[in-house]
Design an enzyme around this catalytic site. Sequence first.
Site, mmCIF file in Angstrom:
data_model
loop_
_atom_site.group_PDB
_atom_site.id
_atom_site.type_symbol
_atom_site.label_atom_id
_atom_site.label_comp_id
_atom_site.label_asym_id
_atom_site.label_seq_id
_atom_site.Cartn_x
_atom_site.Cartn_y
_atom_site.Cartn_z
ATOM 1 C CB SER A 24 -0.884 0.025 1.253
ATOM 2 O OG SER A 24 -1.794 -1.041 1.235
ATOM 3 C CG ASP A 316 -5.658 -6.969 2.283
ATOM 4 O OD1 ASP A 316 -6.811 -7.113 1.835
ATOM 5 O OD2 ASP A 316 -4.959 -5.959 2.059
HETATM 6 O O1 SPQ Z 1 -4.726 -3.611 -4.584
HETATM 7 P P1 SPQ Z 1 -5.665 -4.743 -4.303
HETATM 8 O O2 SPQ Z 1 -5.694 -5.688 -5.468
HETATM 9 O O3 SPQ Z 1 -7.059 -4.278 -3.942
HETATM 10 O O4 SPQ Z 1 -5.047 -5.534 -3.047
HETATM 11 C C1 SPQ Z 1 -5.532 -5.975 -1.769
HETATM 12 C C2 SPQ Z 1 -4.587 -7.171 -1.356
HETATM 13 O O5 SPQ Z 1 -5.024 -8.201 -0.842
HETATM 14 O O6 SPQ Z 1 -3.387 -6.979 -1.541
HETATM 15 C C3 SPQ Z 1 -7.001 -6.392 -1.748
HETATM 16 F F1 SPQ Z 1 -7.330 -7.347 -2.477
HETATM 17 O O7 SPQ Z 1 -5.303 -4.982 -0.744
HETATM 18 C C4 SPQ Z 1 -6.054 -3.762 -0.591
HETATM 19 C C5 SPQ Z 1 -6.849 -3.812 0.705
HETATM 20 O O8 SPQ Z 1 -7.728 -4.896 0.759
HETATM 21 C C6 SPQ Z 1 -5.076 -2.623 -0.560
HETATM 22 C C7 SPQ Z 1 -5.625 -1.358 0.002
HETATM 23 C C8 SPQ Z 1 -4.894 -0.098 -0.158
HETATM 24 O O9 SPQ Z 1 -3.675 -0.108 -0.426
HETATM 25 O O10 SPQ Z 1 -5.525 0.967 -0.004
HETATM 26 C C9 SPQ Z 1 -6.806 -1.340 0.739
HETATM 27 C C10 SPQ Z 1 -7.660 -2.531 0.930
HETATM 28 O O11 SPQ Z 1 -8.723 -2.506 0.005
HETATM 29 P P2 SPQ Z 1 -10.086 -1.709 0.267
HETATM 30 O O12 SPQ Z 1 -10.983 -2.103 -0.880
HETATM 31 O O13 SPQ Z 1 -10.600 -2.207 1.578
HETATM 32 O O14 SPQ Z 1 -9.817 -0.291 0.256
#
Ligand code: SPQ
Length: 430
Positions: A24, A316
Amino acid sequence: MGKHTLQTNITSLQGDIIVPGDKSISHRSVMFGAVAEGVTTVTGFLMGEDCLSTVSCFRQLGVEIEEKNDQMVIHGKGWAGLKEPSEVLNVGNSGTTIRLMMGILAGRNFHATLIGDESIGKRPMTRVTKPLGQMGAKIDGRQHGEYTPLSIRGGGISGIEYHAPVASAQVKSSILLAGLQAEGITTVVEPEKSRDHTERMIRQFGGTVDEKGLSVSVRGGQPLKGTEIQVPGDISSAAFFLVAGAIVPNSCITLKNVGLNPTRTGIIDVMKAMGADITIEETAEEQFEPIGDITIKTSHLKGTTIGGELIPRLIDELPIIALLATQAEGETIIRDAHELKVKETNRIDTVVNELSKLGASITATDDGMVIHGDDKDKFTGGVVSSHGDHRIGMMLAVAALICKEEVSLEHKEAISVSYPQFFADLEKLM
Ligand code: SPQ
């Protein structure tokens, strides 16, 4: 594709792991570096496929980004330095890239088209396209802006107060990134607090952000200045070794340089509640992001209930926590986790189906799962699949460690999204 035989029947894991950079924070360091004035140097950047997708998209937007040894150097020329891309922007598997980049593009008066892989094509986008549209960006996509390909023409946007229906750092960050370019103030109010890396990053780049409880506001038009970023290790990657250390017999593992941002440490709270032998030594003063070393030893575990405000703090980690719960005494209930259904896969279904194949007794519910512990001796073996989801792939590799029979993993390659050297690190502990 090909099948990969996993290590099974492991009797002990011992040693130290330097956890790779936080995904992130790595994404955000490139994005903020790209729109800031001046040079940003990022140390410890995660060279995983998702973050490299962010780098390639921003290069297409005209930003000079150099890879120097273990550093990324970004030559930002301010928001106006971004240029209309001549080709489609491809985010690969990365939800963070597409949703945050939409927020940046919402303020830019040019046209861009965004696509991703098959998994991205199924992930919901109106959660960002709707509020960005309310701010004045012109966005379209399949099913009224719900799915990729998405097209956007931004510019001339105004601040809004947005009450997000879900606790999502991607939604919050996308709106804040648009808000930094909008007329007036932009406020996002969340139902529960999600990870706050964007808020910390704005301050690190010299901007201001107001936080009051669950509400976060930014003023448009403030200048951002290039800076130095030290990316902490990713607690979401450390999580696989935390659980491995807790469930493989006779283990002691130290995870070095792990980010300990309280909006991300829900797994530590849950593991402690389950009786894990876990100790933390904070090594860096809280500044940009808190950092420390975590040591985990094998212990007797008991079931627990996980829900409410804890969910965004460990969303996650729920696949690997589900595995942990199979080795605990009694039942573990995970609830309020509907969001698992819209990740790289439907993580309720993939966790339940794949762990069941190895012998776990685990049931899907509408908003989570129920895991019946005491399965220690039930874990047999079989053929399992990541279904193209990095976190499912790594969770299954940890599950295999306690399996008695052979385990093969399909779609192992998905792991490179967030942890390319995962298997090399795991082998170091054997
Ligand atoms: O980037 P991506 O594909 O959405 O990755 C994930 C992961 O498991 O690595 C989710 F599938 O992480 C997100 C996390 O779930 C990363 C993130 C961020 O960097 O802001 C926030 C979370 O998602 P969300 O939808 O809750 O904002």
